[in-house]
Design an enzyme around this catalytic site. Structure first.
Site, short mmCIF file in Angstrom:
data_model
loop_
_atom_site.label_atom_id
_atom_site.label_comp_id
_atom_site.label_asym_id
_atom_site.label_seq_id
_atom_site.Cartn_x
_atom_site.Cartn_y
_atom_site.Cartn_z
CE1 TYR A 1 86.46 18.57 60.06
CE2 TYR A 1 87.15 20.84 59.68
CZ TYR A 1 86.64 19.87 60.52
OH TYR A 1 86.32 20.18 61.81
CD GLU A 2 89.83 12.83 54.35
OE1 GLU A 2 89.96 11.79 53.69
OE2 GLU A 2 89.25 12.86 55.46
CG ASN A 3 85.13 19.22 52.99
OD1 ASN A 3 86.09 19.79 53.51
ND2 ASN A 3 83.92 19.23 53.51
#
Lengths: 282, 307, 307, 282
Positions: free
Chosen positions: D76-78
């Site tokens: 996930y991009e976070n």
């Protein structure tokens, strides 16, 4: 206690030297290493970010932190940022005592980024050779005319390129303070005035002081080193005779102020066996 | 779990995953957590023509060089962090003993950036460091160029992708997901830069321990080829929370390797005659182990991941 | 301690440290830990001509735009993460209501690299991302160039240095040394890229708590200008270990801001008529707070830093 | 239970839907959103690294992980990397349930680095507009002839540039599947064969499948999309009528296999209120 005498082993340990902290020792009794550490500590102003490195500068930071620069902050290349002094003597920046209780343990790039941003006020360096313009060599030394391989840069080149000021510590002799280093591991002022900017190095950066076993050198606006301070008992002639080029001497030459009792107490708390300050060559 | 265990012995891990001629990242954490047990196994298995990569390396590089395993070193500093020079390094560079080695000199920052570039998947990263130095002139992986956005001079540090990174950690699960704390150095980028990772761990824990603190997972298991449970695997370097630095050992190494013959004795005594870490620890002796053990624990305040 | 406390109220922190015309990094952690309390105070204090910087921003950017505080947005995504569009953003871009804004479109990676470049102190960083896209054509801070080491095409992402980063954390000491866990996004680089940092913290702790786990310190205090102790300061976004995401609030915002007049009502009700976070929490009501509170703790396994 | 019917609120909650897991539901009862999620899940092979993104793909990953791809890993991009499914429905990738028990929570660049290294096998994207060559627009949409500002790229452009394969999910209508997008937020095959390499994008990357409300499109070696699979009950004519260019049709057109009972059970466990799968337009 004679500073040159090693204390008995029983005297070592984490907190047994705390008592020294309170003592005021006679100022004359200190080793050359202790004088160098003290002179280095005084190059740190309060509140500054300091790239500490290894060996004598580790002690210099502790002295500064515990005396005139209580808000100075230490950065180490392994990624550690430390505001409080460690609780025991350090042999390396990676000793568990240096990480336990640190402010931050990050990655090398976290501290190197701060350095490259120009946020680091002062960085400390050792050197095998230093030349007239403050260039340092820790890669290829010359001994008896032969090139000898030395360990290399470590972070020295980075600090020399990127810290606002750098402070160099080394033994003062003709083979070490030479006209021109064989290999520029860590650039100083290159060939003089304007050289750093021409290379693309940050404005206003460069060597600020060279603390030797005989005195303190500083740099003119032309980038050339001059003798700014003599250690107690050392003569100008002695310095010139041990310098590999015709060293300029400051008009207002001063004497290096010896370590105070408080400064010595800190040094001896953290280096009870004079591991670092016994000789000055480690 | 559906994933397969990667647990194996050190001997198996080196046998399977490190060939002669490989580029190997060691000592990514600087003075801490240097994978000496793995390096010693490389020596015992007679690997040759290795390229060693690492920032400061300490005496493990010196030992591998002295044992004749190495043809090239890419590093910022090679020596003995608390005692000074590395004599094997010097002998190899100056006199080709036991064999000549090629040295590619980096600074710490440019070494970190070379691995960071590989971890980010780009061919290079820019820096001001090394401008004006002879490192820039001599190291072909550093190249001056003009910034495309500011016309400034910069140095392009070419990405460096080790075949294998050997990384010491405090705890890992059998799938290679690893918690690491204390000194990080270039280990996080090193794990991602390398084609394969061998994790050497002080302890094997359940996956739930790793998952209890995902911010402390610095190596995700899918990057890992082998997990070796090797307590005290980093001695004489320290592992935060597990054992201290054996300063005397570094000083002794310095004294006992000045001359070639002395080094050969040291090598036999501490590596070649020792089948593995268990025997090595016996040679070290209980009182030395006792002295290096943790005297006072200092546990981190927990972080709550609940919701 | 010799350092001085940086503790102050949100009102003071915004008053002293954020001027009209500043570039402000908000929402660095993506959907978690968005500093809504700080954003609302920016609105109440009537800041104008702000440049907002952030990767995805969620509805805080939409609110600041709708309140007329913003003249420029540099972001990868502006909207409502769970409900879709941001109507204020759309009104401002399409119709200049309440005032025109300039949008500089990034992707998440190029935004992260812009801040990373600033954190590393270099003028740009290279990437393959955005090659072939219209982001590359339209965003002047992205520039195609040839790799100096490989002749490949690359994009140079210019470094971005916010005047101020406002970062929410779980716990900090009074000097700004902060522990942060869970979703990190671009917060670590953001703190170092910015000229100043305001830390908004759920809890103030003793320095010894921070020092018990230095690997969890993601913001060192010397970068921090102000520390604001503001529990629930990130609502309606979540803070790991402290409170959950108020999904309904995002849905309600979406429903209640479709039309300009509706937004103005929402703005009055939740921001302008509310002097601070305490009053805001009263409006939220105890049952909603109860529902969002942590139901089940999940504490990290401690790490030993002893020796 | 009729999939189109929303379950009562009391039926929600962290584990109350576990029972569904065991049920074998009649296959015909699924929403278009559920069919899309299932088709997306099948694009994930076991052991793959998946850049998940938001909305329907979050569910697709969970379905794959719990059925045919138990060793697939979500990024996930976070900065989050997750090997086990979260314990409750996610509204965003930053929901506490997605971080608690994750394998790693790092920085955005940690996962983006893996993407740029070419280690990510498949990335999922939504889009407001998609064109003949798989280029996506999520920045400036056109509605009734007027340009409307949309949220922008997020990580979509990065994924489209750098993942080995990308899978796109969108509603199938003429305004969305258009001859040429107004703005290339996320590059597909540009103007066709060879275009990606000419731009400097990684070899072998690019869109692999487009899952719409009517069928599945894939791409020829010339980079142009063709209809590869029809959803049950949909005709070729219907697809062509809802596509803004003359869409090619595969010689061996197949029917999309409907969700199995097990797949539906997973979807309904994590989306008990059909927040994501109720409509297909979120």
């Amino acid at each position: 206690m004679n500073a040159r005498q090693r204390p008995p082993a029983e005297f070592a340990g984490r907190s047994s030297c705390r008592a020294l902290w309170e003592m005021t020792l006679p100022v004359a009794l200190y080793s050359p290493g202790e004088l160098m550490v003290t002179a280095a500590a005084r190059e740190i102003a309060d509140g500054e970010l300091v790239f500490v490195g290894m060996r004598l500068p580790m002690l210099a930071f502790l002295v500064a932190r515990r005396t005139h620069a209580p808000r100075s902050i230490a950065l180490y290349e392994n990624g550690t940022i430390r505001q409080t002094p460690s609780t025991e003597m350090l042999y390396t920046m990676g000793d568990p005592a240096n990480l336990c209780g640190a402010t931050q343990c990050g990655q090398m790039l976290d501290v190197m980024g701060l350095l490259q941003q120009g946020r680091v006020d002062v960085g400390f360096l050792g050197a095998a050779e230093l030349d007239r313009f403050g260039n340092l060599n820790t890669t290829w030394g010359r001994r008896d005319g032969e090139l000898r391989r030395l360990p290399g840069s470590g972070g020295a080149c980075d600090i020399a390129c990127l810290a606002r000021r750098t402070v160099v510590l080394l033994v003062h002799d003709r083979s070490r303070l030479c006209e021109r280093v064989d290999y520029v591991t860590s650039p100083g002022y290159g060939t003089g005035n304007g050289w750093r900017r021409a290379q693309g190095l940050p404005e206003g950066s460069g060597p600020s002081a060279v603390i030797t076993t005989l005195g303190v050198l500083r740099f003119g606006s032309d980038g050339e080193a001059y003798l700014a301070s003599l250690h107690p008992g050392v003569s100008v002639e002695q310095v010139l005779a041990n310098t590999g080029w015709t060293l300029r001497v400051a008009d207002e030459l001063v004497e290096t102020i010896p370590p105070s009792g408080q400064e010595l107490a800190v040094i001896r708390e953290f280096d009870p066996h004079h591991f670092w300050t016994r000789s000055d060559e480690r | 779990m559906s994933a397969e265990s990667k647990l194996m012995t050190m001997q198996e891990a080196i046998e399977r995953h490190v060939r002669s001629g490989s580029t190997v990242l060691l000592g990514a954490e600087l003075e801490q957590m240097i994978p000496f047990a793995a390096g010693h196994e490389l020596i015992r298995q007679g690997r040759r023509d290795l390229t060693l990569i690492g920032p400061i390396s300490d005496i493990l590089f010196d030992q591998l060089i002295g044992a004749g395993c190495v043809s090239r070193v890419m590093a910022a500093w090679v020596g003995n962090a608390s005692a000074g020079l590395g004599y094997c390094f010097r002998r190899a560079v100056e006199s080709g003993i036991p064999r000549p080695i090629d040295v590619v000199d980096y600074s710490n920052l440019t070494m970190a950036l070379a691995l960071h570039a590989a971890a980010l998947g780009v061919p290079f990263l820019p820096t001001y460091a090394t401008l004006g130095s002879d490192l820039l002139k001599k190291n072909g992986n550093l190249r001056e160029f003009r910034s495309p956005v500011s016309e400034e001079k910069l140095v392009a540090v070419r990405s460096l992708r080790p075949d294998i990174a050997i990384l010491q950690v405090q705890r890992a699960d059998a799938f290679g997901n690893a918690h690491k704390w204390g000194s990080l150095g270039v280990a996080v980028d090193g794990a991602r830069a390398a084609r394969k990772v061998i994790v050497v761990t002080e302890e094997i824990v359940e996956p739930s321990v790793i998952a209890s603190d995902p911010n402390r997972t610095l190596i995700p298991g899918f990057l890992v080829a082998a997990v070796v449970n090797e307590p005290w695997g980093a001695h004489p370097s320290p592992v935060q929370g597990y054992y201290g630095r054996d300063h005397a050992f570094f000083a002794e190494y310095h004294e006992q390797t000045r001359k070639l013959g002395d080094f050969e004795g040291w090598l036999a005594r501490w590596i070649l005659e020792v089948p593995g870490r268990r025997e090595y620890m016996k040679r070290l002796g209980p009182s030395r182990i006792e002295r290096l053990s943790v005297r006072e624990h200092a546990f981190s305040r927990p972080a709550d991941f609940g919701y």
